[in-house]
Scaffold this active site. Structure first.
Site, PDB file in Angstrom:
ATOM      1  N   TYR A   1      60.002  60.145  62.862  1.00  0.00           N
ATOM      2  CA  TYR A   1      60.093  61.512  62.357  1.00  0.00           C
ATOM      3  C   TYR A   1      59.750  62.591  63.427  1.00  0.00           C
ATOM      4  CZ  TYR A   1      61.062  59.644  57.953  1.00  0.00           C
ATOM      5  OH  TYR A   1      61.547  58.715  56.885  1.00  0.00           O
TER       6      TYR A   1
ATOM      7  N   PHE B   1      52.692  60.075  48.402  1.00  0.00           N
ATOM      8  CA  PHE B   1      53.788  60.675  47.447  1.00  0.00           C
ATOM      9  C   PHE B   1      55.140  60.318  47.806  1.00  0.00           C
ATOM     10  CE2 PHE B   1      52.957  63.712  50.973  1.00  0.00           C
ATOM     11  CZ  PHE B   1      54.069  63.872  51.279  1.00  0.00           C
TER      12      PHE B   1
END
Length: 405
Positions: free
Chosen positions: A117, A405
């Site tokens: 990322y 999450f």
């Protein structure tokens, strides 16, 4: 945008991208309930879903205690048959464009592979610590007032309101914590029997102060183990949050004292967890670190204005951001050190040059700009600018993401 009747196929693609092991039924239904279809993307090759990505709507605490709108990027996966075709890049492009349109200054994620990322502008902004404490050799030194805290067992489900009140009070105290939206309390007590790996059901203990108010809680499992010499059980701490030192110490003392256990294991703790100062032997507590929260500034001006700074600062940043070119260029950040900050575009000469990835790493105050500069990732164009900016960006406590999450 994902259609609700596509969810099973879409999520099945995600399971395949992560190795093909089906999610446990309880976890699957939880993710179904939390998924925001209007923030979810699917890439289709005919009738086959070959890519998935989604975002949760969060508000994230930043230095100074403000809660800043942030997109929690999640459930990203590409089918092994469609790798290296630009599927991931196209989903990242669409997600960040949508985040910008929504007016959210930040995008955040946890990375299954942190090498992926950075090229999309995410920087590692928070780390998590794990400890595995040998309670036969490590003692606790507790602060005054600990003996005045009562601990009592409680049903994890019934205790949720008390635990959530404690958590909500802590959010503004530590950067990186998401304010929990409706439904996310179910996430933290999810306890499918198939996922316990031989440990007990989730247990909960509450810390009650002398005033009768709940000042902390710990959720944990006990894993009994035996050998020819007797018990070798361990306590697996899921989470532990407390409002003051006495409650913190009382909870750790309770966990250390559970019968037939000789090890306390806790993951995803803040790197400055006070337990490091309560134990008599840090080495035998085996602290270890890993990356946790990755931050991407989607709107540089709004993000830098939203947080406070530890010292007065007037600095011009030359920001590189090829993936989100609206952030490219020079930004003047002026902060009074008392809570007010303004970030605006400028044509003035730059003091520091860095990419948006390094800005994301430093944003929550846990990564020093001086450290990034020492690695050659921040370039100083005006003498002394790195030290001044690093002091201002520094936080009082380490940023921390308490759950995934």
């Amino acid at each position: 945008m994902l259609q609700r009747d596509e969810w099973d196929v879409w999520f099945g693609q995600l399971e395949l991208a992560f190795g093909g092991v089906p999610e446990l039924a309880q976890g699957r239904e939880l993710y179904r309930s939390l998924t925001e279809p209007d923030r979810s993307l699917g890439v289709w090759d005919g009738e086959q879903c070959v890519g998935s990505a989604s975002a949760f709507t969060f508000r994230l605490s930043v230095p100074g205690g403000a809660l800043v709108p942030a997109a929690g990027v999640t459930m990203v996966g590409v089918s092994p048959t469609h790798r290296r075709r630009g599927v991931l890049r196209s989903m990242m492009r669409r997600l960040l464009d949508d985040v910008r349109t929504a007016g959210e200054p930040l995008a955040v994620l946890t990375a299954s592979d942190p090498a992926i990322y950075g090229r999309f502008g995410y920087g590692t902004a928070a780390y998590a610590m794990a400890v595995e404490i040998d309670t036969t050799r490590v003692r606790l030194s507790v602060p005054p007032g600990t003996d005045e805290v009562a601990v009592r067992l409680a049903d994890p489900e019934k205790a949720l309101p008390d635990c959530e009140r404690v958590y909500a009070e802590l959010v503004a105290r530590r950067p990186g914590m998401p304010a929990r939206r409706p439904g996310w309390d179910r996430y933290v007590v999810s306890d499918p029997p198939e996922g316990r790996d031989g440990a007990s059901p989730l247990q909960c203990v509450l810390a009650e102060g002398p005033d009768g108010e709940i000042a902390g809680y710990a959720r944990y499992r006990v894993k009994p183990e035996w050998d020819h010499s007797g018990s070798e059980g361990r306590v697996e701490v899921v989470d532990l949050d407390a409002l003051d030192p006495a409650a913190t110490a009382a909870l750790w003392r309770y966990l250390f004292g559970i019968d037939l256990t000789w090890t306390v294991r806790a993951g995803r703790r803040p790197v400055d967890d006070p337990v490091l100062h309560l134990v008599s032997d840090v080495r035998r507590s085996k602290p270890s670190l890993r990356d946790s929260l990755h931050v991407r500034l989607v709107d540089v001006a709004a993000a830098l204005t939203a947080r406070t700074y530890a010292a007065p600062l007037d600095v011009v940043l030359e920001v590189e951001d090829a993936f989100c070119p609206w952030n490219e260029g020079r930004w003047r950040l002026v902060a009074d050190g008392a809570g007010s900050a303004v970030c605006t575009r400028t044509a003035e000469p730059a003091d520091l040059e860095l990419s948006v990835r390094e800005l994301g790493s430093a944003y929550l105050g846990g990564t020093a700009l001086t450290s990034l500069a020492a690695a050659g990732l921040v370039r100083e164009l005006r003498p002394g600018a790195v030290v001044r900016a690093s002091r201002a960006f520094a936080g009082d406590v380490a940023p921390w993401l308490p759950h995934g999450f």
